[in-house]
Design a protein around this motif. Structure first.
Motif, PDB file in Angstrom:
ATOM      1  N   PHE A 180       5.191   2.969 -42.877  1.00 40.90           N
ATOM      2  CA  PHE A 180       3.821   3.284 -43.723  1.00 40.90           C
ATOM      3  C   PHE A 180       2.445   4.091 -43.183  1.00 40.90           C
ATOM      4  N   VAL A 181       1.417   4.425 -43.836  1.00 40.36           N
ATOM      5  CA  VAL A 181       0.251   4.652 -43.295  1.00 40.36           C
ATOM      6  C   VAL A 181      -0.791   4.655 -44.225  1.00 40.36           C
ATOM      7  N   TYR A 182      -1.734   3.396 -43.244  1.00 37.47           N
ATOM      8  CA  TYR A 182      -2.399   2.719 -45.028  1.00 37.47           C
ATOM      9  C   TYR A 182      -3.673   3.749 -44.748  1.00 37.47           C
ATOM     10  N   TYR A 183      -3.695   4.524 -46.601  1.00 39.01           N
ATOM     11  CA  TYR A 183      -5.016   4.526 -46.536  1.00 39.01           C
ATOM     12  C   TYR A 183      -6.652   4.255 -46.548  1.00 39.01           C
ATOM     13  N   ALA A 210      -0.110  16.125 -42.717  1.00 38.37           N
ATOM     14  CA  ALA A 210       0.682  15.283 -41.218  1.00 38.37           C
ATOM     15  C   ALA A 210       1.340  14.859 -40.851  1.00 38.37           C
ATOM     16  N   THR A 211       1.509  13.915 -42.021  1.00 36.14           N
ATOM     17  CA  THR A 211       3.338  13.374 -41.260  1.00 36.14           C
ATOM     18  C   THR A 211       4.220  13.013 -42.953  1.00 36.14           C
ATOM     19  N   ALA A 212       5.618  12.691 -41.901  1.00 34.04           N
ATOM     20  CA  ALA A 212       6.962  11.844 -43.376  1.00 34.04           C
ATOM     21  C   ALA A 212       6.910  11.064 -43.412  1.00 34.04           C
ATOM     22  N   LEU A 213       5.510   9.558 -42.547  1.00 36.54           N
ATOM     23  CA  LEU A 213       5.903   8.509 -43.598  1.00 36.54           C
ATOM     24  C   LEU A 213       5.143   8.786 -45.253  1.00 36.54           C
ATOM     25  N   PRO A 214       5.887   7.065 -45.537  1.00 38.27           N
ATOM     26  CA  PRO A 214       4.616   7.346 -46.931  1.00 38.27           C
ATOM     27  C   PRO A 214       3.610   7.017 -46.261  1.00 38.27           C
ATOM     28  N   VAL A 215       2.798   6.789 -47.069  1.00 39.78           N
ATOM     29  CA  VAL A 215       1.045   6.992 -47.534  1.00 39.78           C
ATOM     30  C   VAL A 215       0.671   5.716 -48.942  1.00 39.78           C
TER      31      VAL A 215
END
Length: 281
Positions: A180-183, A210-215
């Protein structure tokens, strides 16, 4: 050791399950060995039942530059209690003896991993049951020496993005991402401020484009109400400093765990989980 498939690993499975449920997940952070190994492990083992969907376990470090006072003090307590990478991995192995599905991510800084040896670290972490890594001070231009061993071991590399990760920089940062992406919702250290919800909503939308990953969104989330607000927009809500502070407030004058420490920390986790789980109605 056979490689694990990141697409079917615990992190991917958990976010797929959360999506099917129509809700965000609660991601909790605590520092390993804070205030001591046994207490830390006892709390760690109680997190899934209290409502933690994913767990970040901090690797104590002498100079946690991205962290605010609460987590800095947690690292100091953990190091004084003998905290180390070896002890972190021992805790993960013990956790995995009873919990096979909750994703567990090690979060920390690169210096201890470099000293341990990146290849050895990834091998040992995978064998212990670690699913992902968040290495705060490892920029994408220098990440390959760790990624070269994390990927074959089936360990996700979770990247941090901030309000200033925009333009040409964003695809560079996202290029190494998995899990996942960590914001990081504020430009600053942990536990010191909270971002405006409108800014978080805009940032999550920008990242999802910009991404299909969970945020997942973290930094500055302290209450069930704040967690619920973020959970209406993000795939995950990360809470760290508030839990570390709850633990610190449950220590005696000598810095030792009191009888109510576990209940105090897990009680806050349950309240946060309820906020996240009911956020979308």
């Amino acid at each position: 050791m056979s490689a694990r498939n990141l697409q079917t690993g615990r992190i991917a499975r958990r976010f797929n399950a959360l999506k099917a449920e129509g809700r965000a997940g609660l991601v909790t952070f605590l520092t390993a060995c804070d205030p001591d190994y046994d207490t830390s492990l006892d709390v760690l083992k109680g997190l899934p039942a209290a409502g933690a969907d994913l767990i970040e376990l901090g690797m104590p470090f002498t100079d946690p530059m991205a962290d605010g006072p609460a987590i800095q003090l947690a690292s100091q307590r953990a190091l004084a209690a003998g905290g180390s990478i070896e002890r972190c991995l021992s805790a993960v192995r013990s956790f995995r003896e009873q919990e096979s599905e909750t994703p567990l991510i090690l979060m920390g800084y690169y210096n201890p991993i470099y000293a341990y040896g990146p290849e050895r670290f990834c091998k040992d972490a995978a064998e212990a049951g670690v699913d992902g890594l968040i290495i705060v001070d490892l920029p994408p231009e220098e990440a390959e020496e760790l990624l070269a061993h994390a990927r074959p071991a089936g360990i996700d590399f979770i990247v941090l993005t901030t309000p200033t990760t925009v333009g040409e920089r964003l695809p560079v940062v996202l290029g190494n991402a998995s899990g996942f992406v960590y914001y990081v919702s504020i430009a600053g250290i942990t536990g010191t401020a909270s971002a405006q919800m409108s800014a978080i909503e805009e940032a999550v939308a920008r990242l999802k484009a910009a991404t299909a990953l969970p945020v997942a969104v973290g930094f500055g989330i302290r209450t069930p109400e704040q967690a619920a607000d973020v959970a209406r927009h993000a795939d995950g809500v990360v809470v760290g400093s508030a839990l570390v502070q709850a633990l610190a407030e449950s220590l005696d004058g000598e810095g030792r765990a009191t009888e109510g420490l576990k209940d105090n920390v897990l009680g806050l986790v349950r309240a946060l989980a309820n906020g996240v789980r009911t956020a979308r109605g």
